[in-house]
Design an enzyme around this catalytic site. Structure first.
Site, PDB file in Angstrom:
ATOM      1  CG  ASP A 113      -1.904  -0.927   1.351  1.00  0.00           C
ATOM      2  OD1 ASP A 113      -2.254  -1.463   0.301  1.00  0.00           O
ATOM      3  OD2 ASP A 113      -2.420  -1.160   2.465  1.00  0.00           O
ATOM      4  CG  ASP A 127      -5.217  -0.675   5.274  1.00  0.00           C
ATOM      5  OD1 ASP A 127      -5.951  -1.068   4.332  1.00  0.00           O
ATOM      6  OD2 ASP A 127      -4.672   0.438   5.266  1.00  0.00           O
ATOM      7  CG  ASP A 142      -6.954  -4.628   1.808  1.00  0.00           C
ATOM      8  OD1 ASP A 142      -7.342  -4.495   0.626  1.00  0.00           O
ATOM      9  OD2 ASP A 142      -6.492  -3.709   2.493  1.00  0.00           O
TER      10      ASP A 142
HETATM   11  P1  ATP Z   1      -3.406   2.943   0.017  1.00  0.00           P
HETATM   12  O1  ATP Z   1      -4.192   1.867  -0.648  1.00  0.00           O
HETATM   13  O2  ATP Z   1      -2.079   3.138  -0.577  1.00  0.00           O
HETATM   14  O3  ATP Z   1      -3.397   2.879   1.497  1.00  0.00           O
HETATM   15  P2  ATP Z   1      -5.447   4.891   0.018  1.00  0.00           P
HETATM   16  O4  ATP Z   1      -5.501   5.096   1.465  1.00  0.00           O
HETATM   17  O5  ATP Z   1      -5.560   6.091  -0.865  1.00  0.00           O
HETATM   18  O6  ATP Z   1      -4.114   4.268  -0.439  1.00  0.00           O
HETATM   19  P3  ATP Z   1      -8.027   3.759   0.057  1.00  0.00           P
HETATM   20  O7  ATP Z   1      -8.123   3.787   1.510  1.00  0.00           O
HETATM   21  O8  ATP Z   1      -8.583   2.649  -0.731  1.00  0.00           O
HETATM   22  O9  ATP Z   1      -6.550   3.856  -0.409  1.00  0.00           O
HETATM   23  O10 ATP Z   1      -8.673   5.111  -0.466  1.00  0.00           O
HETATM   24  C1  ATP Z   1      -8.956   5.326  -1.815  1.00  0.00           C
HETATM   25  C2  ATP Z   1      -9.461   6.723  -2.021  1.00  0.00           C
HETATM   26  O11 ATP Z   1     -10.675   6.897  -1.340  1.00  0.00           O
HETATM   27  C3  ATP Z   1      -8.539   7.795  -1.474  1.00  0.00           C
HETATM   28  O12 ATP Z   1      -7.567   8.191  -2.402  1.00  0.00           O
HETATM   29  C4  ATP Z   1      -9.504   8.917  -1.161  1.00  0.00           C
HETATM   30  O13 ATP Z   1      -9.770   9.661  -2.317  1.00  0.00           O
HETATM   31  C5  ATP Z   1     -10.760   8.186  -0.765  1.00  0.00           C
HETATM   32  N1  ATP Z   1     -10.860   8.043   0.695  1.00  0.00           N
HETATM   33  C6  ATP Z   1     -10.000   7.441   1.521  1.00  0.00           C
HETATM   34  N2  ATP Z   1     -10.430   7.480   2.785  1.00  0.00           N
HETATM   35  C7  ATP Z   1     -11.601   8.123   2.778  1.00  0.00           C
HETATM   36  C8  ATP Z   1     -12.560   8.463   3.793  1.00  0.00           C
HETATM   37  N3  ATP Z   1     -12.394   8.155   5.069  1.00  0.00           N
HETATM   38  N4  ATP Z   1     -13.648   9.150   3.404  1.00  0.00           N
HETATM   39  C9  ATP Z   1     -13.839   9.450   2.117  1.00  0.00           C
HETATM   40  N5  ATP Z   1     -13.003   9.159   1.146  1.00  0.00           N
HETATM   41  C10 ATP Z   1     -11.880   8.494   1.445  1.00  0.00           C
END
Ligand code: ATP
Length: 897
Positions: free
Chosen positions: A338, A632, A636
């Site tokens: 990630d 996480d 996943d």
């Molecule tokens: P990684 O997979 O590398 O941890 P990430 O945290 O961006 O990256 P996700 O958690 O899947 O991956 O989030 C994907 C997208 O969703 C983010 O880029 C953001 O735009 C949106 N996002 C993440 N968290 C939230 C949240 N709590 N509320 C609303 N939108 C969110």
């Protein structure tokens, strides 16, 4: 099973499922705002910690008996009985004593190994989110008390038995309790009193996992009083899992024992019938072969090497949940990681705010709420709607401890709260002014979150935040007078600076909807604007990525973030192929062959969903890769399970992810995965070395006796002397392998092929070569001693001392399998090696000079000149092996060229 449990529950339980939520609250003197600190203290004093004591492992006497339960001990005991019958009482006593010492050493070492593993397991404590005095807080699950209000969201492990007060789309997987792996829907309405455990939808049971949705409940039972506590005895006494390597070793050991037995019996018959030995002499010779050839110390050495390795990994923040992962870690060839929090620091700050009416730079330090917004464009209208949506569509809380500001919950949401505070919103009044009545929780599949709040002026306020494409699509053209393309350009421009971009939107509704669903958002949402968050890469991650490159391990970033942001961060990290980013959408509709090619060639995958992770793991594995995959979230879990080594985040990871993973990272740090791989490679090397070290001793000794028998010579070593050598070297020199540091080139060679056999052709050759050298030395020294006038006993004493010395020198040689041992680190050894050599020297001197030992083992004191012989033999062996290493390096260099 369920019926049985239900009966028990009926006897103990207070049937909370049949009562209303209010009744449950009242029964514990609790309220929806949660308990006060005093009430928590009183409940804690009354009910104790929320912990289930799992009965200790096997009792000591059982473990002791288990040590006896191997073929080797039995062969020895039979030998001792035979010796006794044949009037060799002293031999019988020594053989029996060896069995006792062996069992004792095995028992102590295995106890140590079990303790090391238990300590590592104990590091995985579970967390819970509670509301106390109206405030949300993350606490250790053991701190939860009856009456507490526990907040649940997807991925959580339920920390205690709860009567639900609220459930929105809440689904819980209860297989820990009912064996049923399909998640069941939950609701706060009472259910009939007679319902089975699995049908009590108004309850959430301790130890079960939230698969989807969110909710909250009041704790009705903790620790042993929970349903899980009642069946916890079923969980006790689970035996430690075997690893493939241990299994391979065990099979090898039992096969070897059988072969040795057959050879010994043939030798007995040959000596007695053909060579004309007396029966007792022939028997003792056969016993000699058996005890010589069995590598009795090896299993203990391997077990303790594994266990101490696992402990060292824990010291480097990687907790191994399943022992076999230790071996797999050493052969990992691809790490899929990630981005957020693993490769980056997950310390988020909103740096920019972009609305249709203006552009702001946000100024301030970390999570400290003070700071300002500086307009970058003239006539910018303050982004008040955006800031309010950011604060309301938010599950995090800010706290100040010892003057430092931090976040409870998601750091990104924390950063949004800070932004709101910097625009002048008073966060302390927010929850009472705008209570939340419903929500669509964030899900990595739809990438947005929405909440709804009764409006003080009537109607309701909707607040939405999420990935820009997603939110723009929901707004359906209501984008503040700017074209969607204009917004996409802004997203790209922020992303190119490595900023993570989030869009915020909202709407005022004429009335409060009964239920908030994705459908309620259509046709009403107005886009407020974008925020750009910075989250710098971790410095250690940059170094770890470089280390992986040297170690022949590919690193792939698989992120939910935007492609442009992902590419910018990948470039900062020095990831290979950083330029070519493939998005989740690109992965859809690819057939397996195309996907395999894409998976291999690409370094960065953006806007992926957890399903893509699973497909990528499968594609990489189909190509023969050994894949470590981080994760996480709840979704996943399938990819984590499927990966060769699933790695869950210890801090930010959900309990569901941890449950599915084989390794949990305490600090969520990519560098810790690489440290674990290094440790995994070292452990495998050390086990290989311990085998390569132990086997030639046995081979050499057995050869000596067989050769003596075949040529009708006097035995240069007696069976009890062989036992002495094996025992004394295994418990001193053998155990040093558990403490061996990795060789300097351990992360500079390609990953080990996953199917590699421990006893490779190279290792077998070493074992045969050294066995022959051992046997030759033994005969040569024996002959020389006899020739220089030594008696039989003195000559044998010298041979035993020589073999022990050969073991010491061979240890120095084997510490580096291919590299020369003749440099300072090689010659100086490690503290463990030096201690072991000192110990073995003292023991060997006692063997030669102490009268009781002389009586037991029939030894004689040696002269100073004679004492030189073992040392010279050792030096000769080391020299021959150095030449062999040099030749094999030359050969491999040629072959490689
Ligand atoms: P990684 O997979 O590398 O941890 P990430 O945290 O961006 O990256 P996700 O958690 O899947 O991956 O989030 C994907 C997208 O969703 C983010 O880029 C953001 O735009 C949106 N996002 C993440 N968290 C939230 C949240 N709590 N509320 C609303 N939108 C969110």
């Amino acid at each position: 099973m369920i019926a049985d449990m239900d009966e028990t529950a009926g006897k103990h339980g207070s049937a909370w499922h049949a009562q209303s939520a209010e009744q449950a609250l009242a029964a514990f003197g609790s309220r929806r705002e949660g308990l006060s600190a005093d009430e928590v203290g009183r409940a804690r004093a009354r009910h104790g910690a929320n912990r289930i004591e799992v009965a200790a492992g096997r009792p000591a006497w059982r473990r002791l008996l288990a040590q006896m339960d191997n073929l080797f001990s039995w062969v020895l005991l039979v030998a001792a009985a035979g010796a006794l019958l044949l009037d060799h009482a002293l031999d019988a006593v020594v053989i029996a004593a060896v069995v006792v010492v062996n069992v004792a050493v095995g028992f102590i070492q295995e106890g140590r190994a079990e303790q090391a593993l238990a300590a590592v397991r104990g590091m995985l404590s579970s967390r819970a989110t509670v509301r106390r005095e109206g405030r949300r807080a993350g606490i250790d699950a053991v701190e939860v008390v009856p009456g507490d209000i526990v907040l649940l969201q997807a991925g959580d492990r339920v920390p205690a038995d709860l009567r639900l007060l609220r459930a929105s789309n809440l689904r819980i997987e209860e297989s820990a309790l009912t064996g049923e792996s399909v998640a069941v829907g939950k609701d706060d309405a009472p259910v009939p009193a007679g319902a089975q455990l699995g049908d009590r939808a108004s309850m959430a049971w301790s130890g079960t996992l939230v698969a989807a949705g969110s909710g909250e409940g009041v704790v009705v039972a903790t620790g042993p009083a929970t349903e899980l506590g009642r069946i916890s005895h079923l969980l006790a006494g689970v035996s430690a899992p075997q690893t493939p390597l241990l299994r391979q070793m065990n099979v090898f050991a039992s096969r070897l024992t059988v072969v040795i037995l057959v050879v010994s019996v043939i030798a007995l018959l040959a000596a007695w019938k053909l060579a004309g030995y007396a029966l007792d002499e022939a028997f003792m010779t056969a016993v000699g072969i058996a005890v010589a050839a069995i590598p009795e110390g090896l299993p203990v050495i391997v077990t303790i090497t594994l266990a101490l390795g696992v402990q060292r990994m824990a010291g480097r923040n990687a907790i191994v949940r399943q022992l076999p992962a230790v071996e797999t870690l050493g052969s990992v060839s691809v790490i899929c990681s990630d981005k957020t929090g693993t490769l980056t620091r997950n310390e988020m700050t909103v740096a920019r705010v972009v609305t249709a009416a203006g552009d702001w730079q946000v100024e301030g330090v970390g999570y400290q709420p003070t700071g300002t917004l500086r307009a970058l464009t003239a006539s910018a209208v303050p982004p008040d709607d955006l800031a309010r949506a950011a604060a309301l569509c938010n599950d995090a809380a800010l706290h100040e401890r010892d003057g430092a500001w931090g976040v409870d919950g998601d750091p990104m949401e924390g950063a949004l709260l800070v932004l709101a505070a910097r625009t002048g919103i008073d966060l302390s009044d927010l929850a009472s002014e705008w209570p939340r009545t419903d929500e669509v929780p964030f899900d990595a599949a739809h990438r947005y979150m929405a909440t709804v709040h009764p409006h003080p002026d009537g109607g309701a306020l909707l607040a939405v935040k999420g990935a820009p494409e997603q939110v723009l699509a929901l707004c359906e053209g209501r984008t503040g007078g700017r074209e969607p393309q204009w917004w996409h350009d802004q997203v790209e421009s922020l992303g190119r600076d490595g900023q993570r971009v989030l869009a915020l939107a909202g709407a005022v509704l004429p009335s409060l909807p009964d239920r908030l669903t994705a459908d309620s958002l259509h046709g009403v949402l107005q886009l407020h604007g974008l925020v750009g968050l910075i989250d710098p890469p971790r410095a250690e991650a940059i170094a770890a990525v470089a280390e992986c490159r040297q170690a022949g391990i590919e690193v792939k970033m698989i992120t939910g973030d935007h492609a442009v942001t992902a590419a910018a961060i990948a470039a900062e990290l020095g990831l290979a192929h950083a330029g070519d980013v493939v998005t989740g959408a690109d992965l859809e509709h690819r057939d397996d062959a195309q996907l395999r090619r894409l998976a291999l060639a690409t370094g960065v995958f953006a806007r992926t969903s957890p399903e893509h992770k699973l497909r990528l793991v499968q594609a990489l594995q189909a190509d023969g890769a050994v894949v470590a995959m981080t994760g996480d979230g709840v979704n996943d879990a399938p990819a984590l399970k499927r990966a060769d080594v699933g790695v869950a985040m210890g801090r930010t990871g959900t309990d569901v992810a941890k449950e599915a993973a084989k390794v949990v990272l305490v600090d969520d740090n990519f560098a810790s995965i690489v440290a674990a791989v290094r440790e995994g490679r070292t452990i495998y090397d050390n086990i290989k070395k311990s085998v390569a070290w132990a086997l030639p001793t046995n081979g050499g000794e057995a050869l000596v006796i067989l050769a003596a028998l075949a040529m009708g010579l006097t035995l240069p070593i007696t069976p009890v002397q062989i036992l002495w050598i094996n025992m004394v070297t295994a418990v001193t020199l053998g155990l040093t392998f558990a403490f061996e540091p990795g060789e300097p080139d351990v992360m500079r060679r390609p990953p080990r092929p996953s199917r590699e056999n421990l006893l490779s052709a190279f290792l077998l050759w070493r074992v045969v070569l050294v066995s022959v050298l051992f046997a030759l030395c033994a005969f040569a020294v024996f002959a020389w001693a006899k020739q220089t006038g030594a008696g039989l006993e003195a000559a044998r004493t010298l041979v035993v001392s020589t073999v022990v010395s050969l073991e010491v020198f061979y240890l120095f040689s084997i510490r580096f399998l291919h590299r020369s041992s003749l440099d300072w680190p090689g010659v100086l050894g490690t503290p463990a090696v030096l201690l072991a050599v000192a110990a073995v020297t003292v023991l060997q001197l006692a063997f030669v000079y102490l009268p009781p030992m002389q009586w037991l083992f029939d030894t004689r004191p040696l002269s100073l000149g004679q004492l030189l012989v073992p040392v010279l033999a050792g030096i000769a062996l080391l020299t021959v092996l150095e030449i062999e290493k040099w030749l094999s390096r030359l050969l491999r260099g040629r072959r490689g060229a």
